[in-house]
Design a protein around this motif. Structure first.
Motif, short mmCIF file in Angstrom:
data_model
loop_
_atom_site.label_atom_id
_atom_site.label_comp_id
_atom_site.label_asym_id
_atom_site.label_seq_id
_atom_site.Cartn_x
_atom_site.Cartn_y
_atom_site.Cartn_z
N UNK A 25 0.75 -1.36 0.05
CA UNK A 25 -0.05 0.01 0.09
C UNK A 25 0.76 1.31 0.19
N UNK A 26 1.94 1.21 0.78
CA UNK A 26 2.82 2.36 1.04
C UNK A 26 3.41 2.90 -0.68
N UNK A 27 3.72 1.72 -1.33
CA UNK A 27 4.08 1.98 -2.75
C UNK A 27 3.18 2.85 -3.81
N UNK A 28 1.85 2.82 -3.46
CA UNK A 28 1.17 3.61 -4.03
C UNK A 28 0.39 4.62 -3.23
N UNK A 29 0.96 5.06 -2.36
CA UNK A 29 0.40 6.12 -1.45
C UNK A 29 1.01 7.47 -1.98
N UNK A 30 0.17 8.42 -2.18
CA UNK A 30 0.68 9.92 -2.79
C UNK A 30 0.93 10.50 -1.50
N UNK A 31 2.32 10.67 -1.22
CA UNK A 31 2.64 11.59 -0.07
C UNK A 31 2.16 13.08 -0.27
N UNK A 32 1.91 13.67 0.93
CA UNK A 32 1.24 14.93 0.75
C UNK A 32 0.28 15.20 1.53
N UNK A 33 -0.67 15.92 1.17
CA UNK A 33 -1.95 16.39 2.20
C UNK A 33 -2.81 15.11 2.19
N UNK A 34 -3.55 14.95 3.36
CA UNK A 34 -4.33 13.91 3.46
C UNK A 34 -5.48 13.61 2.35
N UNK A 35 -5.76 15.08 1.80
CA UNK A 35 -6.86 14.89 1.05
C UNK A 35 -6.42 14.45 -0.18
N UNK A 36 -5.01 14.38 -0.55
CA UNK A 36 -4.79 14.15 -1.63
C UNK A 36 -3.87 12.67 -1.69
N UNK A 37 -3.84 12.04 -0.73
CA UNK A 37 -3.14 10.84 -0.50
C UNK A 37 -3.78 9.54 -1.29
N UNK A 38 -4.92 9.81 -1.66
CA UNK A 38 -5.48 8.65 -2.47
C UNK A 38 -5.51 8.97 -4.01
N UNK A 39 -5.16 8.36 -4.93
CA UNK A 39 -5.28 8.75 -6.26
C UNK A 39 -6.72 8.43 -6.88
N UNK A 40 -6.86 9.41 -8.06
CA UNK A 40 -8.29 9.15 -8.79
C UNK A 40 -8.73 7.80 -8.87
#
Length: 302
Positions: free
Chosen positions: A145-160
């Motif tokens: 799961x960490x490999x596909x985590x978008x680091x940054x703000x929580x609003x943006x950690x899940x990709x589209x």
């Protein structure tokens, strides 16, 4: 096992229906349905309002439950505005973890097409950033799961096209749709997502043009939730947040190591800084701007 042909109607799905207004704590729920009362959206004045309605995992033939629950929501006066989204989870049980890498490849190819077909509001792109080649490469080396985590703000950690949800609940989450409590828009969105995942599961190549993409999937070509512009005050709040983030990051890491900013809200006493830790728990701090250290670049016209 991938590829594998599966009838899209046999895929289990869930949907997160964000809304404002109504009386969510009083809504009569069908068996297995949930109301997340801590997921408040913003009404037109900036006040937290509404919540998020979720069904249990279901099949397409059970979709009449969605009609019933949306009717109950609307009867309470609930609506969807610019602050709401519609997130569809599609179960990957038929393929297992072997499906994650093909979904990442599909995201790199089709995410712009899905975004265009679903008419994602520009301000909602913060909540559904793109999958990147770097994520795909990380996952190939470390399928986690960490490999596909978008680091940054929580609003943006899940990709589209959020493949990290496979590791949480066995699904892929598609987050591009704008909010809606209209049954035909919700069902059109769910159908598109189911057909898309089934096509990727079968190893199908699809056109990049949005209308041709929908036609190849035999999915609705229109009738998805509309893009709604944000109020000026909200746009200004986001601009202010983006401006403040670099200055506040050292404070964030001191208060919550490895934390991520959820939002920054101006109040009479200063700023309320909301931070999520690595477990998703949110904490708020009242902070004051510095007495010195800011740079005035130039005066702007009134």
């Amino acid at each position: 096992m991938w590829p594998k042909t599966v009838d899209w109607k046999q895929l289990k799905f869930g949907v997160e229906i964000e809304f404002i207004g109504g009386k969510p704590a009083e809504l009569e729920l069908l068996p297995g349905w949930e109301m997340s009362l801590n997921e408040h959206q913003l009404d037109e004045t900036g006040i937290e309002s509404g919540s998020e309605l979720k069904p249990p995992p279901m099949l397409w033939e059970e979709r009449d439950q969605i009609r019933i629950m949306l009717s109950r929501l609307q009867a309470q006066g609930a609506t969807a505005n610019w602050s709401c989204g519609l997130h569809v989870h599609v179960g990957l049980e038929a393929w297992g973890e072997q499906m994650v890498l093909p979904l990442l490849d599909a995201a790199l190819t089709y995410q712009d097409t899905l975004q265009a077909l679903l008419r994602t509001s520009e301000h909602r792109l913060l909540f559904c950033p793109p999958v990147t080649t770097a994520m795909r490469e990380r996952f190939a080396l470390d399928p986690s799961a960490q490999a596909v985590h978008n680091a940054g703000r929580p609003q943006s950690h899940r990709c589209g096209i959020n493949t990290a949800s496979w590791f949480d609940i066995g699904t892929v989450e598609i987050r591009y749709a704008n909010g809606s409590v209209l049954v035909h828009e919700v069902l059109h969105t769910i159908e598109l997502c189911l057909r898309f995942v089934a096509a990727i599961g079968a190893g199908t190549e699809l056109p990049l043009d949005p209308q041709q993409f929908a036609a190849a999937l035999q999915a609705p070509a229109s009738g998805y939730p509309a893009s709604i512009p944000v109020p000026r005050w909200y746009q200004e709040r986001i601009w202010l947040e983006e401006l403040l983030l670099p200055f506040l990051e050292p404070i964030v890491q001191k208060l919550v190591p490895n934390g991520e900013v959820h939002d920054i809200l101006p109040v009479e006493e200063g700023l309320v800084l909301a931070i999520e830790n690595s477990s998703g728990k949110r904490m708020k701090y009242l902070i004051e701007p510095p007495a010195e250290g800011w740079i005035v670049k130039r005066q702007l016209p009134d």
